[in-house]
Design a protein around this motif. Structure first.
Motif, short mmCIF file in Angstrom:
data_model
loop_
_atom_site.label_atom_id
_atom_site.label_comp_id
_atom_site.label_asym_id
_atom_site.label_seq_id
_atom_site.Cartn_x
_atom_site.Cartn_y
_atom_site.Cartn_z
N ASP A 77 0.84 -1.20 0.00
CA ASP A 77 0.00 0.00 0.00
C ASP A 77 0.88 1.25 0.00
OD1 ASP A 77 -2.16 1.67 0.05
OD2 ASP A 77 -2.58 1.41 2.19
N HIS A 78 1.56 1.45 -1.09
CA HIS A 78 2.45 2.60 -1.27
C HIS A 78 2.71 2.76 -2.76
CE1 HIS A 78 5.02 5.73 0.16
NE2 HIS A 78 5.07 5.26 1.41
N TYR A 79 3.42 3.83 -3.13
CA TYR A 79 3.77 3.99 -4.54
C TYR A 79 5.23 3.66 -4.81
CZ TYR A 79 5.53 8.62 -3.12
OH TYR A 79 6.21 9.65 -2.50
N PHE A 80 5.97 3.23 -3.79
CA PHE A 80 7.32 2.72 -3.98
C PHE A 80 7.62 1.72 -2.87
CE2 PHE A 80 7.95 6.42 -1.24
CZ PHE A 80 8.87 5.98 -0.32
N PRO A 100 6.78 0.32 13.96
CA PRO A 100 6.78 -0.17 12.58
C PRO A 100 5.39 -0.54 12.09
CG PRO A 100 7.63 -1.84 14.04
CD PRO A 100 7.46 -0.61 14.88
N THR A 101 4.66 0.44 11.62
CA THR A 101 3.34 0.21 11.04
C THR A 101 3.14 1.18 9.89
OG1 THR A 101 0.97 0.05 11.54
CG2 THR A 101 2.20 1.83 12.60
N THR A 102 2.03 1.06 9.19
CA THR A 102 1.76 1.94 8.05
C THR A 102 0.44 2.65 8.25
OG1 THR A 102 0.71 0.13 6.82
CG2 THR A 102 3.07 0.52 6.43
N PHE A 103 0.36 3.88 7.72
CA PHE A 103 -0.86 4.68 7.78
C PHE A 103 -1.18 5.18 6.37
CE2 PHE A 103 1.11 5.29 11.99
CZ PHE A 103 0.07 4.82 12.80
N PRO A 104 -2.46 5.48 6.09
CA PRO A 104 -2.80 6.03 4.76
C PRO A 104 -2.07 7.33 4.47
CG PRO A 104 -4.79 5.32 5.94
CD PRO A 104 -3.65 5.24 6.92
N PHE A 159 2.85 12.11 3.01
CA PHE A 159 4.08 12.64 3.61
C PHE A 159 5.31 12.27 2.78
CE2 PHE A 159 1.45 13.13 7.40
CZ PHE A 159 1.90 14.35 7.89
N ALA A 160 5.29 11.07 2.20
CA ALA A 160 6.43 10.63 1.38
C ALA A 160 6.60 11.52 0.16
CB ALA A 160 6.24 9.18 0.96
N LEU A 161 5.48 12.05 -0.37
CA LEU A 161 5.58 12.95 -1.52
C LEU A 161 6.41 14.18 -1.20
CD1 LEU A 161 1.89 12.85 -2.84
CD2 LEU A 161 3.90 11.89 -3.97
#
Length: 301
Positions: A173-176, A260-264, A269-271
């Protein structure tokens, strides 16, 4: 390694499933990427082809522009291309390479920003010793140390990533490819791995940010003894540096200094640290810098 995984590729879910939003993002981020390449290339060539290259601050700035191009190019071209396709896939090998390259160039950029803060500290707080402390040999050594620091940070991340077992789920669930999204699809208990990553990425990012913050506080306190013109010039230069640091470190701290978890929100923020901050760096460093604008006019006009 083959015994540990049954996955040969990963599916990237990207930013959105909506076709119209993807088309808008394609146009927008393509323009951003081209502007990033153009702006940083202009700064890089302008400094290299002018006497500014012999000044430590601009020597480091040219390396920062080069790192911006390398860091962003690890992710953005594929991200933009994926916006035009329905099934966004990346091979296992390319995913691991992306993890390594992102952390390698990203850490070098972090260390260059730290070196630039040290350069400003010496220039403002110890101006009489500036050329002795920041001679060309030491500048080269500082850049070599930044590259070594990038390698020291990225190889453990890469080693952790290639040791993760993947048994079936392969949707990221990410773009990279990044380490936290990979932990989510790994078929093993990743608690200890997450703690190691937090120590490697999160703590390093926080400590570096604190060092940068303290250095600029010391610089501001020192400026009280300078003339009004000296304060104005120093604040203009330091203001540019602080803006870049906030744009880069703010999202990076949110992404890595946590369990160590992921959020929408991770993708948004990565952008900022993969595209937006590197795109604005050329504008931030040139709009209020008379020396830089003069060098650009001489080189290009």
């Amino acid at each position: 390694m083959e015994n540990q995984r049954n996955v040969s590729e990963f599916i990237l879910l990207g930013l959105s499933y909506d076709h119209d939003i993807q088309i808008f993002c394609f146009v927008f981020f393509l323009v951003c990427y081209l502007a990033l390449l153009l702006g940083n290339s202009v700064i890089l060539i302008s400094i290299r082809c002018s006497p500014l290259f012999h000044q430590p601050m601009y020597y480091f700035l040219s390396h920062l522009s080069f790192m911006d191009i390398c860091f962003t190019s690890c992710v953005t071209p594929k991200f933009i291309g994926d916006l035009l396709v329905v099934r966004k896939t990346i091979s296992y090998e390319n995913c691991m390479l992306q993890v390594f390259a992102m952390h390698f160039f990203g850490m070098i950029e972090v260390l260059i920003l730290t070196v630039m803060a040290f350069d400003r500290y010496v220039a403002i707080c110890r101006p009489l010793h500036y050329m002795v402390i920041m001679n060309r040999t030491k500048c080269h050594l500082l850049m070599l140390a930044a590259w070594a620091g990038g390698a020291a940070h990225s190889f453990p991340q890469f080693s952790i990533a290639i040791c993760l077992p993947f048994c079936g789920p392969n949707k990221i669930d990410h773009y990279f490819c990044d380490i936290f999204p990979l932990l989510k699809v790994a078929c093993t208990d990743t608690y200890i791995t997450g703690v190691l990553i937090l120590a490697n990425s999160g703590i390093v990012t926080l400590v570096t940010f604190v060092v940068l913050f303290v250095s600029y506080v010391v610089i501001l306190l020192t400026l009280r003894t300078h003339s009004a013109e000296g304060r104005r010039k120093a604040l203009t230069t330091c203001g540019s540096h602080v803006t870049v640091i906030v744009l880069f470190f703010g999202p990076a701290i949110f992404s890595y200094l946590r369990p160590p978890t992921t959020f929408p929100e991770d993708k948004i923020f990565a952008l900022f640290y993969t595209i937006i901050a590197p795109m604005f760096n050329p504008l931030i460093y040139t709009l209020r810098n008379a020396e830089m604008k003069s060098a650009m006019r001489k080189v290009w006009c």
